[in-house]
Design a protein around this motif. Structure first.
Motif, PDB file in Angstrom:
ATOM      1  N   ILE A 453       9.529 -42.054  28.419  1.00 35.97           N
ATOM      2  CA  ILE A 453       9.946 -42.563  26.628  1.00 35.97           C
ATOM      3  C   ILE A 453      10.549 -41.200  26.178  1.00 35.97           C
ATOM      4  N   ASN A 454      11.762 -41.256  25.889  1.00 32.68           N
ATOM      5  CA  ASN A 454      12.421 -39.911  25.036  1.00 32.68           C
ATOM      6  C   ASN A 454      12.213 -38.783  25.825  1.00 32.68           C
ATOM      7  N   CYS A 455      12.481 -38.482  26.987  1.00 34.43           N
ATOM      8  CA  CYS A 455      12.420 -37.501  27.800  1.00 34.43           C
ATOM      9  C   CYS A 455      13.664 -37.021  28.225  1.00 34.43           C
ATOM     10  N   GLU A 456      13.902 -35.722  28.502  1.00 36.15           N
ATOM     11  CA  GLU A 456      15.251 -34.860  29.086  1.00 36.15           C
ATOM     12  C   GLU A 456      14.769 -34.453  30.262  1.00 36.15           C
ATOM     13  N   ILE A 457      15.500 -35.076  31.425  1.00 37.70           N
ATOM     14  CA  ILE A 457      15.162 -34.973  32.663  1.00 37.70           C
ATOM     15  C   ILE A 457      16.391 -34.656  33.354  1.00 37.70           C
ATOM     16  N   MET A 458      16.355 -33.483  34.612  1.00 35.52           N
ATOM     17  CA  MET A 458      17.252 -32.947  35.136  1.00 35.52           C
ATOM     18  C   MET A 458      16.628 -32.717  36.454  1.00 35.52           C
ATOM     19  N   ALA A 459      17.226 -33.314  37.629  1.00 37.89           N
ATOM     20  CA  ALA A 459      16.964 -33.120  39.075  1.00 37.89           C
ATOM     21  C   ALA A 459      17.756 -33.410  39.970  1.00 37.89           C
ATOM     22  N   ASP A 460      17.603 -32.997  41.320  1.00 37.86           N
ATOM     23  CA  ASP A 460      18.523 -33.564  42.347  1.00 37.86           C
ATOM     24  C   ASP A 460      18.075 -34.812  42.510  1.00 37.86           C
ATOM     25  N   GLU A 461      16.991 -35.521  42.300  1.00 42.36           N
ATOM     26  CA  GLU A 461      16.397 -36.927  42.507  1.00 42.36           C
ATOM     27  C   GLU A 461      15.588 -37.192  41.725  1.00 42.36           C
ATOM     28  N   VAL A 462      15.842 -38.466  40.786  1.00 41.62           N
ATOM     29  CA  VAL A 462      14.946 -39.106  40.005  1.00 41.62           C
ATOM     30  C   VAL A 462      14.562 -40.492  40.363  1.00 41.62           C
ATOM     31  N   VAL A 463      13.480 -40.814  39.985  1.00 40.29           N
ATOM     32  CA  VAL A 463      12.708 -41.973  40.531  1.00 40.29           C
ATOM     33  C   VAL A 463      11.992 -42.289  39.369  1.00 40.29           C
ATOM     34  N   ILE A 464      12.057 -43.576  38.598  1.00 41.52           N
ATOM     35  CA  ILE A 464      11.334 -43.871  37.453  1.00 41.52           C
ATOM     36  C   ILE A 464      11.175 -45.264  37.297  1.00 41.52           C
ATOM     37  N   GLY A 465       9.943 -45.640  37.122  1.00 44.13           N
ATOM     38  CA  GLY A 465       9.504 -47.119  36.855  1.00 44.13           C
ATOM     39  C   GLY A 465      10.296 -47.670  35.534  1.00 44.13           C
ATOM     40  N   SER A 466       9.892 -47.248  34.420  1.00 47.77           N
ATOM     41  CA  SER A 466      10.595 -47.594  33.284  1.00 47.77           C
ATOM     42  C   SER A 466      10.920 -46.467  32.321  1.00 47.77           C
ATOM     43  N   ALA A 467      12.134 -46.350  32.097  1.00 47.98           N
ATOM     44  CA  ALA A 467      12.842 -45.182  31.264  1.00 47.98           C
ATOM     45  C   ALA A 467      13.259 -45.885  29.736  1.00 47.98           C
ATOM     46  N   SER A 468      12.905 -45.244  28.928  1.00 44.40           N
ATOM     47  CA  SER A 468      13.401 -45.684  27.372  1.00 44.40           C
ATOM     48  C   SER A 468      13.927 -44.443  26.668  1.00 44.40           C
ATOM     49  N   GLY A 469      14.904 -44.394  26.079  1.00 45.69           N
ATOM     50  CA  GLY A 469      15.636 -43.568  25.310  1.00 45.69           C
ATOM     51  C   GLY A 469      15.680 -42.314  25.957  1.00 45.69           C
ATOM     52  N   CYS A 470      15.711 -41.929  27.286  1.00 42.54           N
ATOM     53  CA  CYS A 470      15.879 -40.732  27.799  1.00 42.54           C
ATOM     54  C   CYS A 470      17.232 -40.448  28.242  1.00 42.54           C
ATOM     55  N   ALA A 471      17.585 -39.114  28.589  1.00 47.44           N
ATOM     56  CA  ALA A 471      18.673 -38.530  28.949  1.00 47.44           C
ATOM     57  C   ALA A 471      18.297 -38.011  30.382  1.00 47.44           C
ATOM     58  N   ILE A 472      18.828 -38.493  31.306  1.00 49.50           N
ATOM     59  CA  ILE A 472      18.672 -38.191  32.841  1.00 49.50           C
ATOM     60  C   ILE A 472      19.683 -37.712  33.508  1.00 49.50           C
ATOM     61  N   ALA A 473      19.857 -36.458  34.170  1.00 50.18           N
ATOM     62  CA  ALA A 473      20.824 -36.000  34.973  1.00 50.18           C
ATOM     63  C   ALA A 473      20.498 -35.568  36.363  1.00 50.18           C
ATOM     64  N   ALA A 474      20.983 -36.437  37.305  1.00 51.53           N
ATOM     65  CA  ALA A 474      20.470 -36.096  38.749  1.00 51.53           C
ATOM     66  C   ALA A 474      21.730 -36.585  39.358  1.00 51.53           C
ATOM     67  N   ARG A 475      21.468 -36.065  40.823  1.00 52.64           N
ATOM     68  CA  ARG A 475      22.495 -36.432  41.823  1.00 52.64           C
ATOM     69  C   ARG A 475      22.251 -37.856  42.382  1.00 52.64           C
ATOM     70  N   SER A 476      21.032 -38.050  42.302  1.00 50.58           N
ATOM     71  CA  SER A 476      20.566 -39.460  42.738  1.00 50.58           C
ATOM     72  C   SER A 476      19.465 -40.006  41.839  1.00 50.58           C
ATOM     73  N   ILE A 477      19.893 -41.108  40.924  1.00 50.93           N
ATOM     74  CA  ILE A 477      19.036 -41.732  40.156  1.00 50.93           C
ATOM     75  C   ILE A 477      18.715 -43.308  40.650  1.00 50.93           C
ATOM     76  N   VAL A 478      17.349 -43.479  40.476  1.00 59.91           N
ATOM     77  CA  VAL A 478      16.771 -44.819  40.700  1.00 59.91           C
ATOM     78  C   VAL A 478      15.815 -45.261  39.738  1.00 59.91           C
ATOM     79  N   ILE A 479      16.345 -46.384  38.925  1.00 58.33           N
ATOM     80  CA  ILE A 479      15.194 -46.557  37.617  1.00 58.33           C
ATOM     81  C   ILE A 479      15.071 -48.118  37.998  1.00 58.33           C
TER      82      ILE A 479
END
Length: 680
Positions: A453-479
Motif C-alpha cells: 500500500i502506497n509503496c515505491e518499488i523498483m526491481a528486476d522482478e516484482v511479484v505482489i499479491g495485492s497492490a494499492s496506490g503504489c508506483a512500481i518499476a520493474a522489467r517483470s511485474i506480476v500482480i
C-alpha cells in the motif's frame, strides 16, 4: 574389664587421699549417708580400673588374647595422658566413666580436653597427649557445693553465690566458707548432662569474683556450614566493556560501546570448578554431634555449551574454548557457548548496547530502538525494528515488524515476517520478501510482497499479491490485484532497456565486416591477375603435375624447370602475400559478424524482457515504459530518496502506454495473446 581396664588399681591411693582429711567425720557420714558412702567407695574402686599408673608402653589396642590392653587414660608422674592411638569415642567413654566414678581431673587444660574428646581425629598424635595434672576424687561434701544448672535453647545458666562446706557435728564451727573450683565444676556439669561447651574463661572469672550472680557457663556449638562447590571465572575476556569506543581520530563515540560482545580465542580458559569444602560439626551441650549440611557439588557440564570443552589441568577442571568466536550465555540454561554468531536478548538501545559494529553473525531477541544502528552480516532480529540494520552480506531476517526503520543489504536477501511501515528496504543483489508493506521504499533484484500500500518499488522482478496506490518499476511485474488507494494512483513502469548503443554497436560491426569483405575480394582479384599471366600459369600447371608425379623430368628438363621458377619467383611471392592478407581480412570479417550476432542477441534479450501482468484491476491503473541504460548498472540501484523522485518524475514526463480500470492487464500485447486473452 573392657578396653579401659588398668594394670594397677589406685584404690589405696585415692582412698587415702579422700578419707584421711575427713577422718573426724566418718562416724557422722556412716550414720547419715551410709548408702552414699558405699556407692562412693565402689566408684573409687572403679577409678582404679580405668587409670593406669604405669609409664607409657607401645602395646597395641588390638592386643592378643590374654594380654593386658593399654589403658585409654594413663596417669604418670608428670600428668594424665590419653593414649596416642585412642579414638574420640574411647576417650569420651573413659572420661565419662571417670567422672561418674566420683573423680575429677585436676589441673585440666579444658580447651585441649574438648579438642581431644570431640574434634581430634584418630591417629592425630603419635605420642600420648597430656591434658591434666592428676586425677583427684570429688568428695561428697564438695560435690554438694555445686547447684543445679538451667539449660534453655542450647545455653546453660548457673547462679554463682557464696558456698559453705557443711563440717558436721564433729567440728566446732557451724559452717565453713568455701570456694568453687573449675576442675570440679567440669566434673559436676558432666554428671548433670553438660559435657561440651563450658566457657572456661567466664566460669573462672565468676568463681574468682566471688560475687553472687547468674552467668552463662556453657553454650551449644552450632554446626558451621561448609562451602558449596562453585564455578568461577578465570579470564577477563568474558566481561563486557561499556566504555565509549575511541575512533581512529582519537575521538570518543558516545553512541558505541567499546566491547559489548566479548570474543575469545581458541584454548582460552573460561571457567574453573572450585571443589566443595565440608562444614564443621557442631555439638549439643550433651556432647551429641550436630552434623553440618553436606555441601553441594557442581559440575562444569551444567554450563558447557557448544564450542567449549572440559579439561583437567593442574589438578583443576577448566572450561576451555574449543574454537575462536563470540561468547554467548543462555540466561535460561546458564550454558556458555562459543561460536561465530552473537546472540543477544537485551535489545539494542542507548542503555543496553548502543550502536553495534560487528564482524560476525548477529541474532537479537529484543527490539532495535529508534536511531540505533546494527552493522554486521547475517543479521536476525526477533523483535520490532525501529532503527537501522546494515548488512555487508548474508541475509537480514526480521521476525517481527520494521516500523520506520531501514534494512540495507549489500549482497543478500531481506525477509520481513511481519509488517513494514514507513520503512526503507534495499538490497543490491538479492530478494526482498515482505508480508505486508505500507508507505515503504523497496528495491532489489526480486521483490515479493503479500500486500503493498502506497509503496515505491523498483526491481528486476516484482511479484505482489495485492497492490494499492503504489508506483512500481520493474522489467517483470506480476500482480494479482491492483488499483488506487484513496488519493494515490496505481502506476506501473515497465523497465525497457535503451538499446541505442547496442544498435550503434551492431551497425559499426556490420560496417567493419563489410569493409573486411571488400578487402578480401580485392586481394583475391589481385591474385587472379598475377596467376593469369602465361609464364606464371604455365609454371603453376607444370609444378602441380610434378608434385603429383604425373610427369617425371629428365635432368635437362629439371634444369629448365628450375630456371623458369627463378623467373616467376617474384610473382609467386606476391601471390603468397596477397593470399595471407586475404585470409586475415576474411578472419576479421568473421569476427565482426560474430560480434554483431552477439550484440543482436543482447538487444533481443533486453528488448524482450520487459513485461507486465495484472490478473485483476480494482480501479484506474496506468502503465508507462521507462527506458534505462543497462551499461549504468541495475536500474533499481539508487539511493532511497532518488527512487521516489525518479518514479514521480517519470509519471510526469512519460506518456502512458496502457491504462484501464477493470479486467486484466498484459503488456506487451503478445503476452496477452500467449495467455489466450483478448487484446485491448
Amino acid at each position: 574389664m573392657g578396653p579401659f581396664a588398668g594394670t594397677a588399681p589406685l584404690f589405696l591411693d585415692i582412698a587415702r587421699a579422700v578419707f584421711v582429711p575427713f577422718r573426724p567425720c566418718l562416724f557422722w557420714l556412716k550414720q547419715r549417708r551410709a548408702r552414699t558412702s558405699i556407692v562412693s567407695i565402689w566408684n573409687l574402686n572403679e577409678v582404679g580400673g580405668i587409670l593406669g599408673n604405669q609409664p607409657f608402653s607401645s602395646v597395641s589396642p588390638a592386643a592378643p588374647v590374654g594380654a593386658t590392653p593399654e589403658p585409654v587414660l594413663q596417669r604418670r608422674d608428670d600428668g594424665v595422658f590419653f593414649r596416642a592411638s585412642s579414638t574420640a569415642a574411647e576417650r569420651q567413654a573413659a572420661v565419662g566413666q571417670t567422672f561418674l566414678s566420683g573423680a575429677y581431673f585436676s589441673g585440666l587444660d579444658y580447651d585441649l580436653f574438648l579438642h581431644l574428646l570431640y574434634d581430634a581425629s584418630s591417629g592425630e598424635a603419635d605420642e600420648p597427649v597430656r591434658f591434666a595434672d592428676t586425677v583427684e576424687p570429688l568428695a561428697l561434701a564438695r560435690r554438694a557445693l555445686y547447684k543445679s544448672v538451667k539449660i534453655v535453647l542450647g545455653e546453660a545458666d548457673y547462679y554463682f553465690e557464696p558456698v559453705f562446706l557443711d563440717a558436721g557435728a564433729a567440728t566446732q564451727d557451724a559452717n565453713q566458707g568455701e570456694t568453687l573450683r573449675f576442675d570440679e565444676f567440669v566434673a559436676d556439669m558432666w554428671q548433670k548432662g553438660i559435657r561440651f561447651g563450658i566457657d572456661a574463661v567466664a566460669v573462672r572469672a565468676a568463681i574468682g569474683n566471688g560475687k553472687p550472680g547468674r552467668c552463662l557457663v556453657a553454650r551449644r556449638r552450632d554446626a558451621v556450614p561448609g562451602r558449596d562447590g562453585a564455578i568461577v571465572e578465570v579470564t577477563e575476556a568474558l566481561h563486557r566493556s561499556n566504555a565509549p569506543r575511541e575512533g581512529a581520530n582519537g575521538k570518543l563515540d558516545l553512541h558505541t560501546f567499546q566491547n559489548r560482545f566479548p570474543q575469545v580465542s581458541a584454548r582460552t580458559r573460561l571457567l574453573k570448578k572450585m571443589l566443595p569444602v565440608p562444614g564443621i560439626r557442631g555439638y549439643e551441650l550433651s556432647g551429641i554431634p550436630i552434623e553440618a549440611p553436606v555441601p553441594k557439588d557442581v559440575e562444569l557440564t551444567s554450563v558447557a555449551g557448544t564450542g567449549t570443552v572440559i579439561e583437567h589441568l593442574d589438578g583443576t577442571d577448566f572450561l576451555v574454548a574449543a574454537v575462536q568466536g563470540f561468547v554467548n550465555v543462555d540466561r535460561r540454561s546458564r550454558r556458555i557457548s562459543i561460536g561465530p554468531r552473537i546472540v543477544s536478548r537485551e535489545g539494542v538501545s542507548v542503555r543496553t548496547t548502543g550502536n553495534l559494529q560487528l564482524t560476525g553473525e548477529y541474532e537479537e531477541f529484543g527490539e532495535v530502538q529508534e536511531n540505533r544502528v546494527v552493522e554486521g552480516g547475517n543479521i536476525t532480529i526477533h523483535g520490532d525494528v525501529f532503527g537501522r540494520i546494515v548488512s555487508r552480506g548474508g541475509t537480514i531476517v526480521l521476525r517481527h515488524n520494521l516500523m520506520g526503520g531501514t534494512a540495507i543489504n549489500a549482497d543478500g536477501a531481506i525477509r520481513v515476517a511481519g509488517v513494514a511501515a514507513n520503512a526503507v528496504l534495499q538490497t543490491r543483489a538479492g530478494e526482498v520478501a515482505v508480508q505486508r508493506a505500507q508507505s515503504c521504499i523497496i528495491t532489489g533484484t526480486r521483490v515479493r510482497i503479500g500486500v503493498a500500500i502506497n509503496c515505491e518499488i523498483m526491481a528486476d522482478e516484482v511479484v505482489i499479491g495485492s497492490a494499492s496506490g503504489c508506483a512500481i518499476a520493474a522489467r517483470s511485474i506480476v500482480i494479482e490485484s491492483a488499483g488506487p488507494h484513496k488519493h494515490g494512483e496505481m502506476m506501473l513502469f515497465a523497465l525497457v532497456a535503451d538499446t541505442s548503443r547496442i544498435d550503434d554497436e551492431i551497425a559499426d560491426l556490420a560496417a567493419r565486416g563489410q569493409s573486411y569483405a571488400r578487402l578480401t575480394q580485392r586481394h583475391r582479384d589481385a591474385i587472379d591477375v598475377i596467376t593469369g599471366r602465361r609464364e606464371v600459369s604455365a609454371y603453376l600447371a607444370l609444378a602441380q603435375r610434378v608434385r603429383q608425379r604425373e610427369v617425371v623430368l629428365t635432368p635437362e628438363q629439371l634444369r629448365a624447370f628450375q630456371k623458369i621458377r627463378l623467373q616467376v619467383g617474384p610473382a609467386l611471392q606476391e601471390v603468397a602475400q596477397l593470399s595471407l592478407a586475404a585470409r586475415q581480412a576474411q578472419t576479421q570479417q568473421a569476427l565482426m559478424q560474430e560480434g554483431a550476432r552477439a550484440a543482436q542477441a543482447r538487444k533481443d534479450a533486453l528488448a524482450g524482457a520487459a513485461s507486465c501482468r495484472v490478473r485483476l484491476l480494482a480501479g484506474e491503473t496506468v502503465m508507462r515504459a521507462m527506458p534505462y541504460n543497462p551499461e549504468h548498472g541495475a536500474a533499481y540501484d539508487l539511493p532511497a530518496r532518488d527512487v521516489r523522485t525518479r518514479l514521480r518524475a517519470e509519471a510526469q514526463t512519460r506518456a502512458p502506454v496502457w491504462s484501464g480500470s477493470t479486467g486484466t492487464l498484459a503488456w506487451p500485447p503478445a503476452a496477452r495473446e500467449r495467455q489466450g486473452g483478448d487484446p485491448d
